[in-house]
Design a protein around this motif. Sequence first.
Motif, PDB file in Angstrom:
ATOM      1  N   MET A  22      53.468  16.130  42.378  1.00 28.02           N
ATOM      2  CA  MET A  22      53.854  15.858  43.764  1.00 28.02           C
ATOM      3  C   MET A  22      55.369  15.910  43.951  1.00 28.02           C
ATOM      4  O   MET A  22      55.863  16.346  44.996  1.00 28.02           O
ATOM      5  CB  MET A  22      53.327  14.489  44.196  1.00 28.02           C
ATOM      6  N   ALA A  23      56.110  15.464  42.934  1.00 34.31           N
ATOM      7  CA  ALA A  23      57.569  15.392  43.061  1.00 34.31           C
ATOM      8  C   ALA A  23      58.250  16.730  42.850  1.00 34.31           C
ATOM      9  O   ALA A  23      59.374  16.928  43.319  1.00 34.31           O
ATOM     10  CB  ALA A  23      58.120  14.374  42.060  1.00 34.31           C
ATOM     11  N   THR A  24      57.589  17.656  42.145  1.00 31.55           N
ATOM     12  CA  THR A  24      58.253  18.919  41.791  1.00 31.55           C
ATOM     13  C   THR A  24      57.710  20.122  42.545  1.00 31.55           C
ATOM     14  O   THR A  24      58.073  21.250  42.242  1.00 31.55           O
ATOM     15  CB  THR A  24      58.118  19.179  40.273  1.00 31.55           C
ATOM     16  N   ARG A  25      56.847  19.900  43.527  1.00 33.37           N
ATOM     17  CA  ARG A  25      56.310  20.998  44.319  1.00 33.37           C
ATOM     18  C   ARG A  25      56.745  20.852  45.761  1.00 33.37           C
ATOM     19  O   ARG A  25      56.849  19.747  46.276  1.00 33.37           O
ATOM     20  CB  ARG A  25      54.781  21.040  44.226  1.00 33.37           C
ATOM     21  N   LYS A  26      56.993  21.980  46.422  1.00 32.80           N
ATOM     22  CA  LYS A  26      57.525  21.963  47.772  1.00 32.80           C
ATOM     23  C   LYS A  26      56.447  21.911  48.844  1.00 32.80           C
ATOM     24  O   LYS A  26      56.619  21.270  49.874  1.00 32.80           O
ATOM     25  CB  LYS A  26      58.403  23.203  48.008  1.00 32.80           C
ATOM     26  N   THR A  27      55.338  22.607  48.640  1.00 33.17           N
ATOM     27  CA  THR A  27      54.327  22.717  49.693  1.00 33.17           C
ATOM     28  C   THR A  27      53.408  21.511  49.709  1.00 33.17           C
ATOM     29  O   THR A  27      53.094  20.920  48.675  1.00 33.17           O
ATOM     30  CB  THR A  27      53.492  23.990  49.512  1.00 33.17           C
ATOM     31  N   ALA A  28      52.964  21.163  50.919  1.00 41.24           N
ATOM     32  CA  ALA A  28      52.119  19.990  51.095  1.00 41.24           C
ATOM     33  C   ALA A  28      50.780  20.130  50.375  1.00 41.24           C
ATOM     34  O   ALA A  28      50.246  19.160  49.834  1.00 41.24           O
ATOM     35  CB  ALA A  28      51.887  19.739  52.584  1.00 41.24           C
ATOM     36  N   LEU A  29      50.213  21.335  50.364  1.00 42.25           N
ATOM     37  CA  LEU A  29      48.915  21.533  49.723  1.00 42.25           C
ATOM     38  C   LEU A  29      48.991  21.282  48.223  1.00 42.25           C
ATOM     39  O   LEU A  29      48.107  20.652  47.641  1.00 42.25           O
ATOM     40  CB  LEU A  29      48.405  22.949  50.000  1.00 42.25           C
ATOM     41  N   THR A  30      50.034  21.771  47.580  1.00 42.85           N
ATOM     42  CA  THR A  30      50.174  21.539  46.148  1.00 42.85           C
ATOM     43  C   THR A  30      50.429  20.067  45.865  1.00 42.85           C
ATOM     44  O   THR A  30      49.953  19.525  44.861  1.00 42.85           O
ATOM     45  CB  THR A  30      51.328  22.386  45.574  1.00 42.85           C
ATOM     46  N   GLN A  31      51.165  19.407  46.738  1.00 41.31           N
ATOM     47  CA  GLN A  31      51.373  17.976  46.585  1.00 41.31           C
ATOM     48  C   GLN A  31      50.055  17.215  46.736  1.00 41.31           C
ATOM     49  O   GLN A  31      49.825  16.210  46.066  1.00 41.31           O
ATOM     50  CB  GLN A  31      52.396  17.495  47.614  1.00 41.31           C
ATOM     51  N   MET A  32      49.180  17.727  47.613  1.00 39.26           N
ATOM     52  CA  MET A  32      47.869  17.118  47.765  1.00 39.26           C
ATOM     53  C   MET A  32      47.057  17.237  46.476  1.00 39.26           C
ATOM     54  O   MET A  32      46.369  16.300  46.067  1.00 39.26           O
ATOM     55  CB  MET A  32      47.110  17.778  48.923  1.00 39.26           C
ATOM     56  N   ALA A  73      59.226  25.822  33.433  1.00 40.63           N
ATOM     57  CA  ALA A  73      59.462  25.477  32.032  1.00 40.63           C
ATOM     58  C   ALA A  73      59.982  24.049  31.907  1.00 40.63           C
ATOM     59  O   ALA A  73      59.563  23.292  31.017  1.00 40.63           O
ATOM     60  CB  ALA A  73      60.451  26.463  31.407  1.00 40.63           C
ATOM     61  N   ALA A  74      60.880  23.660  32.808  1.00 39.79           N
ATOM     62  CA  ALA A  74      61.411  22.297  32.778  1.00 39.79           C
ATOM     63  C   ALA A  74      60.322  21.287  33.138  1.00 39.79           C
ATOM     64  O   ALA A  74      60.255  20.193  32.556  1.00 39.79           O
ATOM     65  CB  ALA A  74      62.592  22.176  33.744  1.00 39.79           C
ATOM     66  N   THR A  75      59.464  21.647  34.088  1.00 38.17           N
ATOM     67  CA  THR A  75      58.364  20.760  34.462  1.00 38.17           C
ATOM     68  C   THR A  75      57.395  20.565  33.300  1.00 38.17           C
ATOM     69  O   THR A  75      56.910  19.455  33.062  1.00 38.17           O
ATOM     70  CB  THR A  75      57.613  21.328  35.677  1.00 38.17           C
ATOM     71  N   LEU A  76      57.103  21.644  32.566  1.00 38.17           N
ATOM     72  CA  LEU A  76      56.227  21.538  31.399  1.00 38.17           C
ATOM     73  C   LEU A  76      56.849  20.643  30.332  1.00 38.17           C
ATOM     74  O   LEU A  76      56.146  19.854  29.678  1.00 38.17           O
ATOM     75  CB  LEU A  76      55.948  22.926  30.833  1.00 38.17           C
ATOM     76  N   ALA A  77      58.158  20.757  30.137  1.00 36.42           N
ATOM     77  CA  ALA A  77      58.840  19.900  29.161  1.00 36.42           C
ATOM     78  C   ALA A  77      58.726  18.437  29.568  1.00 36.42           C
ATOM     79  O   ALA A  77      58.460  17.549  28.736  1.00 36.42           O
ATOM     80  CB  ALA A  77      60.301  20.316  29.031  1.00 36.42           C
ATOM     81  N   LEU A  78      58.902  18.163  30.860  1.00 34.31           N
ATOM     82  CA  LEU A  78      58.744  16.801  31.353  1.00 34.31           C
ATOM     83  C   LEU A  78      57.307  16.313  31.169  1.00 34.31           C
ATOM     84  O   LEU A  78      57.069  15.140  30.857  1.00 34.31           O
ATOM     85  CB  LEU A  78      59.131  16.735  32.832  1.00 34.31           C
ATOM     86  N   ALA A  79      56.342  17.217  31.365  1.00 31.57           N
ATOM     87  CA  ALA A  79      54.936  16.856  31.191  1.00 31.57           C
ATOM     88  C   ALA A  79      54.650  16.430  29.748  1.00 31.57           C
ATOM     89  O   ALA A  79      53.935  15.445  29.502  1.00 31.57           O
ATOM     90  CB  ALA A  79      54.041  18.020  31.587  1.00 31.57           C
ATOM     91  N   ALA A 129      48.644   9.122  31.445  1.00 33.53           N
ATOM     92  CA  ALA A 129      49.291  10.435  31.477  1.00 33.53           C
ATOM     93  C   ALA A 129      48.852  11.235  32.703  1.00 33.53           C
ATOM     94  O   ALA A 129      49.681  11.855  33.385  1.00 33.53           O
ATOM     95  CB  ALA A 129      48.966  11.209  30.198  1.00 33.53           C
ATOM     96  N   LEU A 130      47.552  11.229  33.005  1.00 26.26           N
ATOM     97  CA  LEU A 130      47.064  11.967  34.178  1.00 26.26           C
ATOM     98  C   LEU A 130      47.688  11.435  35.463  1.00 26.26           C
ATOM     99  O   LEU A 130      48.076  12.204  36.344  1.00 26.26           O
ATOM    100  CB  LEU A 130      45.542  11.867  34.258  1.00 26.26           C
ATOM    101  N   THR A 131      47.763  10.119  35.562  1.00 22.87           N
ATOM    102  CA  THR A 131      48.335   9.511  36.764  1.00 22.87           C
ATOM    103  C   THR A 131      49.795   9.902  36.943  1.00 22.87           C
ATOM    104  O   THR A 131      50.220  10.320  38.030  1.00 22.87           O
ATOM    105  CB  THR A 131      48.208   7.979  36.696  1.00 22.87           C
ATOM    106  N   LEU A 132      50.580   9.788  35.868  1.00 21.98           N
ATOM    107  CA  LEU A 132      52.006  10.112  35.949  1.00 21.98           C
ATOM    108  C   LEU A 132      52.236  11.610  36.145  1.00 21.98           C
ATOM    109  O   LEU A 132      53.153  12.017  36.871  1.00 21.98           O
ATOM    110  CB  LEU A 132      52.719   9.630  34.683  1.00 21.98           C
ATOM    111  N   LEU A 133      51.401  12.429  35.521  1.00 19.44           N
ATOM    112  CA  LEU A 133      51.551  13.876  35.700  1.00 19.44           C
ATOM    113  C   LEU A 133      51.199  14.302  37.120  1.00 19.44           C
ATOM    114  O   LEU A 133      51.786  15.245  37.661  1.00 19.44           O
ATOM    115  CB  LEU A 133      50.686  14.625  34.684  1.00 19.44           C
ATOM    116  N   GLY A 134      50.237  13.616  37.720  1.00 19.91           N
ATOM    117  CA  GLY A 134      49.940  13.891  39.123  1.00 19.91           C
ATOM    118  C   GLY A 134      51.134  13.578  40.012  1.00 19.91           C
ATOM    119  O   GLY A 134      51.453  14.335  40.934  1.00 19.91           O
ATOM    120  N   VAL A 135      51.806  12.463  39.719  1.00 12.84           N
ATOM    121  CA  VAL A 135      53.028  12.121  40.459  1.00 12.84           C
ATOM    122  C   VAL A 135      54.109  13.171  40.205  1.00 12.84           C
ATOM    123  O   VAL A 135      54.851  13.553  41.120  1.00 12.84           O
ATOM    124  CB  VAL A 135      53.523  10.720  40.043  1.00 12.84           C
ATOM    125  N   LEU A 136      54.182  13.667  38.962  1.00 12.84           N
ATOM    126  CA  LEU A 136      55.157  14.706  38.635  1.00 12.84           C
ATOM    127  C   LEU A 136      54.914  15.971  39.450  1.00 12.84           C
ATOM    128  O   LEU A 136      55.862  16.599  39.954  1.00 12.84           O
ATOM    129  CB  LEU A 136      55.093  15.021  37.139  1.00 12.84           C
TER     130      LEU A 136
END
Length: 218
Positions: A145-155, A99-105, A136-143
Motif C-alpha cells: 500500500m505504501a509503495t504503490r501509486k494507484t488506488a487499485l493496487t493499494q486495495m 528491486a528496492a521493494t523486494l529487498a524491503l520485503a 510478515a503478510l500483514t506488514l508486506l500488505g502495508v508495504l
Amino acid sequence: MSPETVQTIIDDLGALLLFTMILMVAAGQIYRAIYAVAAQSFLIAVAGGVLAAATGNADLWVIAGVTLAVKAVVLPWVLHWVVRRMNVRREVESVIPVAATLALAVVVIVMSFHLSASLGSVHQAITGNALPVGIALTLLGVLVMATRKTALTQMVGLFASENGIFFTAMAVTQGMPLIIEIGVILDVILAALVMAIMVLRVRSTVDADIADLAELRG
C-alpha cells in the motif's frame, strides 16, 4: 490427523503464502497482483479446511467455504471489473523501484521470524509458523500500500494485509467465534465496494487516477 502433520501442512501453506506475497510485491501488472491475492485467499481457505479437519471445529469449515467463495473468487472478480470499467493502465506504478521493494520485503520477513522467535514460550503454542507468517503478510500488505501509486493496487495490498491477520487469528486460535470471522469478511467486502465506487467516481469526474491528484497542489 496428527498434530505433527497439521503443523507441517500449515508450515507449507505459510511458505506458499509468503511466495504469493513476493509475487504481489514484484508484480509489474495489476492483473498479476490480483491473481496473487486470489491465490493467497485460496491457500487460506485450504488452511481453514485443514484446521477444521484436525480440530473438528465446524465453524472453520464455514469460514473456509466463505473465504474460498468471497475472497478467492468474488473480490478478485470485482477488482477485474473495476480495471475493465476504468480502462486504466495495466502496469503497476511504484513509488520506489521494484528491486528496492523486494529487498524491503526480505527484511520484513526476516524481522517477522526474528520477532516471533523472541517470544519464546508463546511461540511454542502457535500452530507451526503461523505467527511469523501472519506478521510478515500483514506488514508486506502495508508495504504494498505504501509503495504503490494507484488506488487499485493499494486495495490489493489492503486485502493481503487483512489475509495476514485472518490467517494468524485462524491458525493461532484454531477458530475464532464464527460471528467475528464473518464480520471481518463483511468488512472486507464493504471496503472493496466503497473503494471501487470512490475510484470510479474520481475517474469519471476528473478523468485522472488518484495518484495524479498530487499534481493539482498549488
